[in-house]
Design a protein around this motif. Structure first.
Motif, PDB file in Angstrom:
ATOM      1  N   ILE A  69      -2.749  -5.270   5.401  1.00 39.81           N
ATOM      2  CA  ILE A  69      -3.300  -3.933   5.185  1.00 39.81           C
ATOM      3  C   ILE A  69      -4.096  -3.895   3.882  1.00 39.81           C
ATOM      4  N   MET A  70      -3.555  -4.509   2.823  1.00 37.47           N
ATOM      5  CA  MET A  70      -4.270  -4.517   1.542  1.00 37.47           C
ATOM      6  C   MET A  70      -5.547  -5.353   1.621  1.00 37.47           C
ATOM      7  N   ALA A  71      -5.530  -6.415   2.436  1.00 37.83           N
ATOM      8  CA  ALA A  71      -6.751  -7.202   2.643  1.00 37.83           C
ATOM      9  C   ALA A  71      -7.818  -6.365   3.349  1.00 37.83           C
ATOM     10  N   LEU A  72      -7.401  -5.592   4.348  1.00 33.80           N
ATOM     11  CA  LEU A  72      -8.329  -4.694   5.044  1.00 33.80           C
ATOM     12  C   LEU A  72      -8.858  -3.619   4.088  1.00 33.80           C
TER      13      LEU A  72
ATOM     14  N   ILE B 210     -12.810  -3.029   3.228  1.00 36.13           N
ATOM     15  CA  ILE B 210     -13.479  -1.740   3.428  1.00 36.13           C
ATOM     16  C   ILE B 210     -14.088  -1.228   2.128  1.00 36.13           C
ATOM     17  N   SER B 211     -13.390  -1.437   1.011  1.00 35.39           N
ATOM     18  CA  SER B 211     -13.894  -0.932  -0.269  1.00 35.39           C
ATOM     19  C   SER B 211     -15.215  -1.584  -0.661  1.00 35.39           C
ATOM     20  N   ASN B 212     -15.515  -2.761  -0.109  1.00 36.77           N
ATOM     21  CA  ASN B 212     -16.752  -3.479  -0.447  1.00 36.77           C
ATOM     22  C   ASN B 212     -17.862  -3.302   0.589  1.00 36.77           C
ATOM     23  N   ILE B 213     -17.677  -2.373   1.540  1.00 34.31           N
ATOM     24  CA  ILE B 213     -18.724  -2.105   2.525  1.00 34.31           C
ATOM     25  C   ILE B 213     -19.961  -1.550   1.825  1.00 34.31           C
TER      26      ILE B 213
ATOM     27  N   PRO C  49       0.831  -1.205   0.000  1.00 30.47           N
ATOM     28  CA  PRO C  49       0.000   0.000   0.000  1.00 30.47           C
ATOM     29  C   PRO C  49       0.863   1.251   0.000  1.00 30.47           C
ATOM     30  N   TYR C  50       0.246   2.382  -0.349  1.00 30.17           N
ATOM     31  CA  TYR C  50       1.015   3.628  -0.417  1.00 30.17           C
ATOM     32  C   TYR C  50       0.224   4.776   0.209  1.00 30.17           C
ATOM     33  N   THR C  51       0.857   5.464   1.142  1.00 30.70           N
ATOM     34  CA  THR C  51       0.221   6.602   1.813  1.00 30.70           C
ATOM     35  C   THR C  51       1.238   7.716   2.030  1.00 30.70           C
ATOM     36  N   VAL C  52       0.806   8.946   1.794  1.00 32.88           N
ATOM     37  CA  VAL C  52       1.600  10.125   2.126  1.00 32.88           C
ATOM     38  C   VAL C  52       1.007  10.769   3.378  1.00 32.88           C
TER      39      VAL C  52
END
Length: 318
Positions: free
Chosen positions: A206-209, A213-216, A141-144
Motif C-alpha cells: 500500500i505504501m509503495a502504491l 501515486i504521489s509522483n504522478i 499507512p494510516y486512514t480514518v
C-alpha cells in the motif's frame, strides 16, 4: 502505468466487492482516498453497509483495524491513549488508545463531545498523537474512515469546519437499488460475505502504491485549473465559505489517484471533475440566500465546474 500497480488496484476492488454489493463507485473512491493518504467521511442512515465497507477494506489490505462507537461519554483519552503509573518500575507508561492502528473506523462521530472531536484533529492531520508533552507516531499507512448520522438525527450536532476540512472526501452510500438488494439477500443466505474477502495487499505494498501515486505527473495547466475551481467557490454569490487551500491540495492529490485508476501516469481535467464534488461539498458553506432558494451544495459545485474554462490537455499525449 506500472502494470503491477494496475493489477493490484483491480484485485483490491474485486475483493471488497464480495462484501459490498452494488456500490462500486463508492468502493473505488474509498480506495482512492486510502491510496492518496486521505481520510473518508461517510454520511448516511444506519444499515446501508458503512461498517461492512471499512471491514472489507481492512481484510483485503491486511491492515490492523480498530472500531469505536462515538457515544457522548467517549473521552479524548479513549481515542489517543493515556499514561499509567507502573509501581514496579516507578515510571509512567503510555497505553495506546483505539486510534493506534492502520485503519480506524470512527462510527457516528457527530454524536460525541467537542472535546473528543478535537482529539481527532491532530491524529488526522499530523498522523501523530501528543500525550503529556510526548508525541507518538501512528502506524503507516494510516486512514480514518468516519461515519456520521444525517444532521438533525437524534443526538447529533454539526462537526466543526476545521474537522470537516481534514477529510479528503465525503461520500453517501444510500440505499441499494432493487437488484442490488436482492443480491445482498442471496449473498447472506447462509454465510457472511466478509468471510470470503481474502488479503491481496499489505502495508508495504500500500505504501509503495501511495509513493507511486504521489509522483504522478501534473501539468502546470492542471495546477491552474484546480486553483481556479477553488477560487470560484470563494467568489460564488451562493457560497458563504469557500474551499480552503487544504481542499485545493486534497483535490490535486486524489486526482492523481483517479489518473492511476484510469491507467494513466498523468492527470487530465476529467480526473478532477470526476472527484471534485466529493472533495468540495463538505468544505463549502452556503449562505442564507442559497438556503432560501433551496439550492444544494452539489448544484452549486456543478455550476462552479461548468463556469471554469477547461484546459486543453490531451488524453493521449502528456
Amino acid at each position: 502505468m506500472n502494470n503491477n500497480y494496475s493489477a493490484q488496484f483491480s484485485a483490491i476492488l474485486n475483493e471488497v466487492k464480495k462484501a459490498v454489493i452494488g456500490k462500486d463507485p463508492i468502493i473505488i473512491k474509498v480506495l482512492l482516498a486510502i491510496l492518496c493518504k486521505g481520510h473518508v467521511l461517510i454520511e448516511d442512515i444506519p444499515g446501508v453497509g458503512k461498517t461492512t465497507l471499512a471491514l472489507a477494506f481492512s481484510k483485503a489490505l491486511s491492515l490492523e483495524h480498530n472500531r469505536m462507537q462515538f457515544t457522548p461519554d467517549v473521552l479524548p483519552s479513549d481515542v489517543t491513549g493515556f499514561n499509567v503509573y507502573n509501581k514496579a518500575t516507578g515510571k509512567f507508561e503510555f497505553r495506546t488508545g483505539v486510534a493506534f492502528c492502520n485503519l480506524f473506523l470512527a462510527d457516528e462521530i457527530n454524536r460525541t463531545s467537542s472535546k473528543t472531536q478535537s482529539a481527532l484533529l491532530e491524529l488526522m492531520e499530523e498522523k501523530s498523537i501528543t500525550v503529556d508533552g510526548n508525541t507518538y507516531k501512528l502506524p503507516e499507512p494510516y486512514t480514518v474512515i468516519a461515519t456520521q448520522n444525517p444532521i438533525g438525527s437524534a443526538g447529533t450536532h454539526n462537526l466543526p469546519d476545521s474537522q470537516l476540512d481534514r477529510f479528503m472526501i465525503k461520500l453517501s452510500m444510500g440505499y441499494p437499488d432493487f437488484s442490488g438488494e436482492v443480491n445482498i439477500l442471496r449473498s447472506k443466505y447462509n454465510s457472511n460475505p466478509l468471510e470470503t474477502v481474502k488479503p491481496v495487499a499489505d502495508a508495504d505494498s500500500i505504501m509503495a502504491l501511495q509513493e507511486y501515486i504521489s509522483n504522478i505527473y501534473v501539468d502546470d495547466r492542471i495546477y491552474e485549473y484546480i486553483v481556479s475551481l477553488s477560487a470560484a467557490t470563494r467568489n460564488h454569490p451562493m457560497i458563504k465559505l469557500g474551499v480552503s487551500p487544504r481542499g485545493t491540495l486534497a483535490l490535486m492529490q486524489i486526482a492523481k489517484g483517479v489518473a492511476v485508476a484510469s491507467g494513466r501516469d498523468y492527470v487530465i481535467p476529467d480526473d478532477i471533475t470526476y472527484i471534485c464534488n466529493d472533495v468540495f461539498e463538505h468544505r463549502i458553506m452556503l449562505n442564507s440566500k442559497a438556503k432560501l432558494s433551496d439550492v444544494t451544495a452539489g448544484s452549486v459545485i456543478k455550476e462552479v465546474i461548468n463556469s471554469v474554462p477547461v484546459p486543453g490537455i490531451s488524453t493521449q499525449v502528456r
